[in-house]
Design a protein around this motif. Structure first.
Motif, PDB file in Angstrom:
ATOM      1  N   LEU A 290      -8.675   8.910  -5.494  1.00 46.10           N
ATOM      2  CA  LEU A 290      -7.734   7.932  -4.946  1.00 46.10           C
ATOM      3  C   LEU A 290      -7.895   7.819  -3.438  1.00 46.10           C
ATOM      4  O   LEU A 290      -7.883   6.704  -2.883  1.00 46.10           O
ATOM      5  CB  LEU A 290      -6.302   8.352  -5.297  1.00 46.10           C
ATOM      6  CG  LEU A 290      -5.192   7.480  -4.697  1.00 46.10           C
ATOM      7  CD1 LEU A 290      -5.272   6.051  -5.219  1.00 46.10           C
ATOM      8  CD2 LEU A 290      -3.823   8.095  -4.991  1.00 46.10           C
TER       9      LEU A 290
ATOM     10  N   ALA B  11       0.881   3.632  -3.319  1.00 46.16           N
ATOM     11  CA  ALA B  11       0.116   4.860  -3.116  1.00 46.16           C
ATOM     12  C   ALA B  11       0.952   6.092  -3.444  1.00 46.16           C
ATOM     13  O   ALA B  11       0.446   7.065  -4.028  1.00 46.16           O
ATOM     14  CB  ALA B  11      -0.389   4.931  -1.676  1.00 46.16           C
TER      15      ALA B  11
ATOM     16  N   LEU C   3      -8.951   4.333  -1.492  1.00 46.88           N
ATOM     17  CA  LEU C   3      -8.105   3.717  -0.459  1.00 46.88           C
ATOM     18  C   LEU C   3      -8.826   3.642   0.882  1.00 46.88           C
ATOM     19  O   LEU C   3      -8.631   2.683   1.643  1.00 46.88           O
ATOM     20  CB  LEU C   3      -6.799   4.506  -0.323  1.00 46.88           C
ATOM     21  CG  LEU C   3      -5.848   4.441  -1.522  1.00 46.88           C
ATOM     22  CD1 LEU C   3      -4.595   5.258  -1.246  1.00 46.88           C
ATOM     23  CD2 LEU C   3      -5.487   2.997  -1.861  1.00 46.88           C
TER      24      LEU C   3
ATOM     25  N   ARG D 137       0.812  -1.214   0.000  1.00 46.81           N
ATOM     26  CA  ARG D 137       0.000   0.000   0.000  1.00 46.81           C
ATOM     27  C   ARG D 137       0.851   1.272   0.000  1.00 46.81           C
ATOM     28  O   ARG D 137       0.529   2.228  -0.682  1.00 46.81           O
ATOM     29  CB  ARG D 137      -0.946  -0.013   1.200  1.00 46.81           C
ATOM     30  CG  ARG D 137      -1.947   1.119   1.205  1.00 46.81           C
ATOM     31  CD  ARG D 137      -3.026   0.896   2.244  1.00 46.81           C
ATOM     32  NE  ARG D 137      -3.810  -0.295   1.928  1.00 46.81           N
ATOM     33  CZ  ARG D 137      -3.829  -1.397   2.660  1.00 46.81           C
ATOM     34  NH1 ARG D 137      -3.113  -1.460   3.765  1.00 46.81           N
ATOM     35  NH2 ARG D 137      -4.555  -2.438   2.308  1.00 46.81           N
TER      36      ARG D 137
ATOM     37  N   ASN E  17      -5.128  -4.324  -2.888  1.00 45.40           N
ATOM     38  CA  ASN E  17      -4.513  -3.016  -3.073  1.00 45.40           C
ATOM     39  C   ASN E  17      -4.003  -2.837  -4.496  1.00 45.40           C
ATOM     40  O   ASN E  17      -4.089  -1.735  -5.066  1.00 45.40           O
ATOM     41  CB  ASN E  17      -3.368  -2.851  -2.077  1.00 45.40           C
ATOM     42  CG  ASN E  17      -2.733  -1.482  -2.161  1.00 45.40           C
ATOM     43  OD1 ASN E  17      -3.288  -0.485  -1.737  1.00 45.40           O
ATOM     44  ND2 ASN E  17      -1.533  -1.431  -2.738  1.00 45.40           N
TER      45      ASN E  17
ATOM     46  N   THR F 262      -5.356   0.293  -6.572  1.00 42.70           N
ATOM     47  CA  THR F 262      -4.382   1.356  -6.826  1.00 42.70           C
ATOM     48  C   THR F 262      -4.068   1.508  -8.301  1.00 42.70           C
ATOM     49  O   THR F 262      -4.027   2.634  -8.822  1.00 42.70           O
ATOM     50  CB  THR F 262      -3.084   1.083  -6.043  1.00 42.70           C
ATOM     51  OG1 THR F 262      -3.404   0.875  -4.670  1.00 42.70           O
ATOM     52  CG2 THR F 262      -2.133   2.255  -6.161  1.00 42.70           C
TER      53      THR F 262
END
Length: 356
Positions: free
Chosen positions: A119, A96, A123, A92, A167, A171
């Motif tokens: 985003l 990120a 998340l 993550r 993730n 992402t």
């Protein structure tokens, strides 16, 4: 003298965002279409089926144990070093940062905060949904399993579903969700799918996740991407709130830096009550008491007393008259003598003087 306002870096960023958007005219916010609803429902059914299969210790749990005993990291050790780096694409923190840097550049180019806010919302949904299921089921990973053939649920673990896989789906899939054109969206969808599948398979190879963990992680991430259009109104309100908060802080800062009004020019006006009115330029009228009269010295006569000061008449606003409405000016008197006096004077000047 030219004075330019010195802006901070954050103020320059917001000044850039305040400009007219440069996004393509055909770019629209994704809507919850019928096709998307069907995909969302199918993915949700698949998600629940995996959970039920693990809870009932079905054939899926037996498959998990068979692959764990196969130990893929021992079968193909030559790719172990490469896959150790590849799995980072599902962590993550690093992912990120990378995706946020790209979306920050998109915000700068398109003069909007929507990519970064989207985003952040994705998340947040990922942490809430995946984290709650992880803690609720408490499944142990392959390296910590204690009973062969067991699902290892409610044992204090946090491995189900796979956080790396979910993730990676969210992402990298957010890039396809925010794409500007249809072609770009399709290309990024394929890229994000390949990355997320590779990350999930890598966790199985390394023995850190069961196969069922990866399947549920893929489903969890896809559910978040498919449900994002329902959160578009929240994203729009969040963007408007950020700009409104910025304006509020700017006004407070300008009010704190604004100096007190300076009396640069005073126009003394004597009011009817005997007080001087000090009228600063650009400020309110401030009243100041009239100065006290100075008493005459003792024994001084009336000749030494100062003359009384004539009272000033307050200024009265008069209407402006045009030239045709003005009263013609007539002289009160002429400085020249009358006509008869001028004639007598000319006659006296023409008469010769006797005895001359």
């Amino acid at each position: 003298m030219r004075t330019d306002q010195i802006l901070t870096r954050l103020e320059r960023v917001f000044a850039r965002l305040d400009r007219e958007p440069e996004r393509p005219a055909h770019l629209q916010t994704p809507q919850m279409s019928r096709h998307r609803v069907v995909l969302l429902g199918s993915t949700l059914v698949f998600y629940l089926a995996i959970v039920v299969a693990v809870l009932t210790t079905s054939w899926l749990v037996r498959l998990d144990w068979q692959i764990m005993f196969f130990r893929p990291y021992e079968q193909w050790p030559q790719v172990h070093a490469f896959l150790d780096y590849l799995v980072v694409l599902g962590q993550r923190g690093p992912t990120a940062v990378m995706v946020a840097a790209w979306l920050g550049w998109r915000c700068w180019r398109q003069h909007t905060l929507r990519p970064l806010i989207t985003l952040g919302v994705a998340l947040l949904l990922l942490n809430v949904t995946v984290g709650s299921v992880k803690l609720g089921l408490g499944r142990l990973g392959p390296h910590y399993a204690t009973e062969i053939g067991s699902a290892e649920l409610f044992a204090g673990g946090d491995i189900f579903p796979s956080g790396h896989t979910a993730n990676a789906v969210v992402t990298w899939g957010i890039l396809a969700y925010l794409a500007s054109t249809v072609v770009t969206r399709r290309v990024l969808s394929v890229v994000s799918a390949v990355v997320s599948l590779s990350v999930g398979a890598t966790t199985v190879y390394l023995g850190t996740h069961w196969v069922s963990d990866v399947l549920l992680g893929w489903s969890a991430g896809l559910l978040i991407l498919l449900a994002l259009p329902w959160f578009e109104p929240l994203i729009a309100r969040s963007e408007a709130y950020v700009f409104d908060l910025r304006e509020l802080l700017r006004r407070r800062a300008e009010t704190g830096r604004m100096p007190a009004p300076v009396v640069s020019a005073l126009t003394p006006l004597l009011s009817a009550g005997g007080k001087w009115q000090l009228r600063p330029v650009g400020g309110p009228v401030a009243e100041e008491p009239a100065p006290l009269p100075v008493p005459a010295p003792a024994g001084a006569g009336a000749a030494h007393s100062p003359a009384p000061r004539p009272a000033a008449h307050p200024a009265v606003a008069r209407p402006h008259l045009i030239r045709s409405e003005r009263t013609p000016v007539t002289p009160v008197g002429s400085r020249r003598p009358a006509h008869t006096e001028r004639a007598a004077a000319r006659g006296a000047a023409a008469r010769p003087i006797a005895g001359g």
